[in-house]
Scaffold this active site. Sequence first.
Site, PDB file in Angstrom:
ATOM      1  CG  ASP A  89      33.038   5.503  53.442  1.00  0.00           C
ATOM      2  OD1 ASP A  89      32.807   4.758  54.314  1.00  0.00           O
ATOM      3  OD2 ASP A  89      32.280   6.570  53.223  1.00  0.00           O
ATOM      4  CD  GLU A 110      28.594   4.624  48.645  1.00  0.00           C
ATOM      5  OE1 GLU A 110      27.445   4.323  48.753  1.00  0.00           O
ATOM      6  OE2 GLU A 110      29.305   4.740  49.653  1.00  0.00           O
ATOM      7  CD  GLU A 142      33.712   6.914  58.408  1.00  0.00           C
ATOM      8  OE1 GLU A 142      33.078   6.082  59.140  1.00  0.00           O
ATOM      9  OE2 GLU A 142      34.115   8.256  58.654  1.00  0.00           O
ATOM     10  CG  HIS A 167      26.039   5.874  64.012  1.00  0.00           C
ATOM     11  ND1 HIS A 167      25.091   6.171  63.094  1.00  0.00           N
ATOM     12  CD2 HIS A 167      27.114   5.538  63.408  1.00  0.00           C
ATOM     13  CE1 HIS A 167      25.410   5.883  61.882  1.00  0.00           C
ATOM     14  NE2 HIS A 167      26.788   5.254  61.947  1.00  0.00           N
ATOM     15  NE  ARG A 186      35.093   6.028  65.061  1.00  0.00           N
ATOM     16  CZ  ARG A 186      36.033   5.336  65.628  1.00  0.00           C
ATOM     17  NH1 ARG A 186      37.089   5.921  66.120  1.00  0.00           N
ATOM     18  NH2 ARG A 186      36.141   4.034  65.539  1.00  0.00           N
ATOM     19  CG  HIS A 244      26.075   2.851  66.759  1.00  0.00           C
ATOM     20  ND1 HIS A 244      27.058   2.561  67.739  1.00  0.00           N
ATOM     21  CD2 HIS A 244      26.243   2.359  65.800  1.00  0.00           C
ATOM     22  CE1 HIS A 244      28.106   1.888  66.853  1.00  0.00           C
ATOM     23  NE2 HIS A 244      27.524   2.037  65.720  1.00  0.00           N
TER      24      HIS A 244
END
Length: 382
Positions: free
Chosen positions: A98, A120, A134, A210, A212, A243
């Site tokens: 993604d 996937e 994603e 991490h 967004r 991260h």
Amino acid sequence: MDKLKVMTIFGTRPEAIKMAPLVKELERRPEIESLCCVTAQHRQMLDTVLDIFRIKPQFDLDIMEASQTLSTITSKCLLGLEKVFHEVRPDLVLVHGDTSTTFAGALAAFYQQIAVGHVEAGLRTWDRYSPFPEEMNRSMVGRLAELHFCPTQANRRNLEAEGISKGLFVTGNTVIDALQTTVVKDFSFAEDVLNQLDYERKRVILVTCHRRENYGQPMEDIMSALTHIARVHPEAELVYPVHLSPVVQECAHRHLDGIENVHLIAPLDVEEMHNLMARSYLVMTDSGGLQEEAPALGKPVLVLRKETERPEAVQAGTVKLAGVDYDRITELADQLLDDPTAYGEMAHAVNPYGDGKACRRITDAVLYHFGRSDRPPEPFKS
């Protein structure tokens, strides 16, 4: 008969971890000419995975730049892949998951009328902005792909609900294949603090945070919850590979610096992450991949997100959705640290994501689709 040209395209560390065992499986098949193209959407983190799995891409777009945006990533991938496809025309392009590389790779192949296989496939939250970007990336790839390699039956049903009925194969997740290579008994970490931890007597909690969508107040609340856990449970050792995002770095260090049983360390490569996970007591994460990897190692997972596109492990009982609320996170963490029965129920739940044969099934499905094999692979059954 000419060999079937199959090109794998990926650009980030999570993609590379899950595509690496597939690249190796494709290379083993005499009927296939395996070609590998990386975009290097994540340069340094990608390269460590390539080194670990000893993969040498035939094509490297090297697109990463400072302060890159989704638009620059996508446009540079499209233009770079157009040149690659003009140089060598594969019969099939395989993309994973993604990311922006995934979407751009599928779109670039579609523009050249090259068949696309989606590894996937079928994961959904049904919220186009979470995770962002994603959820929309994988949804759009679902429309572009001819072959859909679904980790689970639930993923297949998601695609069928969207009207996709052809080219569906249930394979298990390739990350389980990767774990068979990376986890070893006598592993030595590059970060010495990890070698010094007492994994037998201490309850090591692996943390990642991490995403967004967790920037801002959600991340503030998550860090506050981690502070509570560390202070209330001195028998625990929290290990947080932070991260590189400046937003994540600032928030993590502001909340967690100076707490004796919290270890803020640099990001880990795939071998170190998998081996640390195998030695940990509990995993707390907003990552997608760790939700699949940890159950395969018998580790309970608390997901630091409001929803998950991987509900199978929640249903199986090895994962719980903790969300981003301080009270909910601390309640679930306290329970797992204080209640051996609650911990045991999660640790011994059945992993629904794979049996280590996903790459074999995917490759067999490719050969079947192109008429190089008479039978489709047996589907993975969790």
